[in-house]
Design an enzyme around this catalytic site. Structure first.
Site, mmCIF file in Angstrom:
data_model
loop_
_atom_site.group_PDB
_atom_site.id
_atom_site.type_symbol
_atom_site.label_atom_id
_atom_site.label_comp_id
_atom_site.label_asym_id
_atom_site.label_seq_id
_atom_site.Cartn_x
_atom_site.Cartn_y
_atom_site.Cartn_z
ATOM 1 N N SER A 31 0.826 -1.209 0.000
ATOM 2 C CA SER A 31 0.000 0.000 0.000
ATOM 3 C C SER A 31 0.860 1.258 0.000
ATOM 4 O O SER A 31 0.565 2.227 -0.713
ATOM 5 C CB SER A 31 -0.928 0.002 1.214
ATOM 6 O OG SER A 31 -1.820 -1.082 1.170
ATOM 7 N N GLU A 325 -8.740 -6.487 5.089
ATOM 8 C CA GLU A 325 -7.717 -7.321 4.477
ATOM 9 C C GLU A 325 -7.117 -8.323 5.466
ATOM 10 O O GLU A 325 -6.503 -9.313 5.061
ATOM 11 C CB GLU A 325 -6.602 -6.455 3.895
ATOM 12 C CG GLU A 325 -5.833 -5.648 4.912
ATOM 13 C CD GLU A 325 -4.966 -4.577 4.242
ATOM 14 O OE1 GLU A 325 -3.794 -4.462 4.627
ATOM 15 O OE2 GLU A 325 -5.478 -3.885 3.350
ATOM 16 N N LYS A 422 1.587 -11.896 -5.372
ATOM 17 C CA LYS A 422 0.889 -10.623 -5.609
ATOM 18 C C LYS A 422 1.387 -9.538 -4.660
ATOM 19 O O LYS A 422 1.575 -8.388 -5.054
ATOM 20 C CB LYS A 422 -0.610 -10.836 -5.443
ATOM 21 C CG LYS A 422 -1.481 -9.652 -5.805
ATOM 22 C CD LYS A 422 -2.944 -10.023 -5.683
ATOM 23 C CE LYS A 422 -3.843 -8.962 -6.292
ATOM 24 N NZ LYS A 422 -3.806 -7.686 -5.586
#
Length: 443
Positions: A31, A325, A422
């Site tokens: 992020s 998350e 990812k």
């Protein structure tokens, strides 16, 4: 929920030989890395992003920005780790962007593309076309952009950049993703009239990620008014102005620390994550409170964060709307608790890499669990679990949740563990290194 990927060579999740005792160096925050890349690309001068996360999502972001004319040079820090030098340039069009299945890339970059000189085409994985993007598309049109999406409100699409964007006031319903807000805020300083964004939906998930965006904008020199700082409720204002080129060192990804800290909790062991920040806007910092409520003990020192399990996992009733998350790993831990857990506030997870609520219920139940979906979350009733294939649906957080279960449930096979690349490259090696004990601690 999207279909399972074909099962090929599932990864046998290792069972812990006893209480885990390890130091795990967690790679940098996805992020923070992707926000830092966008802000550096829009700055008026070169900047540095040090110790960035190198993963599929961040490499997709870097390649997309390069396609639009931004120079990103990869070097090495004198003290170790990578350093990316970002040299902004006039954003060019005639570009094609592959977003993969990265929410930050598919949502943060269309506003950047609106500032480019020419069309930018956005495409991605099959699942990316199913994820909501209407909030960003509709807002950009209101602010003066021309976008071709054939009425889908989703990928694929083309943004016809005109070199600038009028900006101004816009209403956005970000109930399905806080990234709609962050996407527009990040480019707001470059809009001719700045940005006044009003969230019109009933709920707004993942507020810590918006706080992260605001904090990083301010550190880059932007003037931002936020409702979290006493401003008007549900309204963010960004003044037009030049962004500074920063020298930023990326924090460890605290959300990616979740499976490692969970390992200490479910095995009654101890795991230390070095360089855990004392102050941060990362939502993963909530793990300290969540895992303490579930029976662990946390100690934050200059060395980092150490979580110690008690040998007992307590049930949890919690609203996870700000930290969705973390829900997959928390649900896995809850399946090993000694009582019923209720996880709420996470209806938006149905729109993530997969429908995470349906996927977690299906896969935990396939191993003998008793999990039911609620309107906005999961009810987890612990049952004796057995081995079997845990499908990941191309979702990295499903894979790490399965690995946590495998610590205490022999025979768990994780389908497509490579999907962890990812956001968490080399996860299998980090995981087995953790289980090797002091001799296997990662340095």
């Amino acid at each position: 929920m999207t279909e399972c990927t074909a099962q090929t060579d599932p990864w046998p999740a290792p069972t812990a030989p006893g209480a885990v005792d390890a130091v795990v160096h967690v790679p940098g925050s996805k992020s923070v890395t992707n926000r830092a890349l966008v802000l550096a690309a829009l700055a008026a001068e070169p900047g540095w992003v040090r110790r960035p996360l190198r993963s599929r999502d961040t490499l997709l972001m870097a390649e997309a920005l390069r396609a639009m004319g931004v120079q990103i040079d990869e070097t090495v820090n004198p003290g170790g780790g990578e350093a990316w030098r970002v040299i902004p340039a006039g954003l060019r069009g005639a570009a094609r962007v592959d977003v993969g299945n990265a929410g930050t890339v598919m949502r943060f970059l269309p506003p950047v593309a609106a500032l480019a000189d020419g069309p930018v085409r956005f495409e991605g994985d099959a699942r990316a076309a199913e994820r909501p993007l209407h909030g960003v598309i509709d807002a950009l049109r209101t602010l003066g952009a021309r976008i071709d999406d054939e009425g889908r409100g989703a990928l694929p699409l083309t943004v016809h950049g005109a070199g600038s964007l009028a900006g101004g006031a816009v209403d956005v319903d970000a109930s399905s993703s806080s990234q709609f807000v962050s996407a527009l805020l990040l480019s707001g300083p470059r809009f001719n009239k700045g940005l006044e964004l009003r969230h019109t939906g009933r709920t707004l998930p993942s507020l810590p990620h918006i706080r992260m965006t605001v904090d990083m904008l301010r550190k880059a020199g932007a003037r931002v008014d936020s409702p979290q700082d006493g401003g008007t409720a549900n309204v963010w204002r960004v003044a037009t102005g030049a962004l500074l080129g920063r020298d930023l060192t990326v924090e460890p990804d605290l959300s990616n620390a979740a499976p490692f800290l969970a390992a200490a909790l479910v095995t009654g062991g101890r795991v230390t994550v070095p360089d855990w920040p004392r102050r941060t806007t990362q939502p993963g910092d909530a793990l300290r409170e969540v895992f303490t409520r579930m029976g662990g003990t946390c100690e934050l020192t200059d060395r980092g964060l150490t979580l110690t399990g008690s040998g007992r996992v307590l049930p949890l009733t919690a609203d996870l709307s700000e930290v969705g998350e973390l829900a997959p790993v928390i649900a896995a831990v809850a399946a090993l608790a000694d009582g019923e857990s209720v996880l709420s506030g996470i209806a938006h997870l149905r729109l993530h890499e997969t429908d995470r609520l349906a996927a977690l219920a299906a896969e935990l139940n396939s191993l003998g669990g008793d999990v039911t979906e609620t309107g906005d979350g999961l009810r987890v009733r612990p049952r004796p679990l057995r081995g079997g294939v845990f499908h990941t649906y191309e979702d990295h957080r499903l894979a790490t949740a399965a690995a946590v279960l495998g610590l205490v449930v022999p025979g768990v096979l994780v389908e497509n563990v490579a999907t962890t690349g990812k956001t968490l490259p080399d996860f299998p090696d980090l995981w087995t290194g953790m289980l090797a004990g002091p001799a296997g601690k990662r340095g």
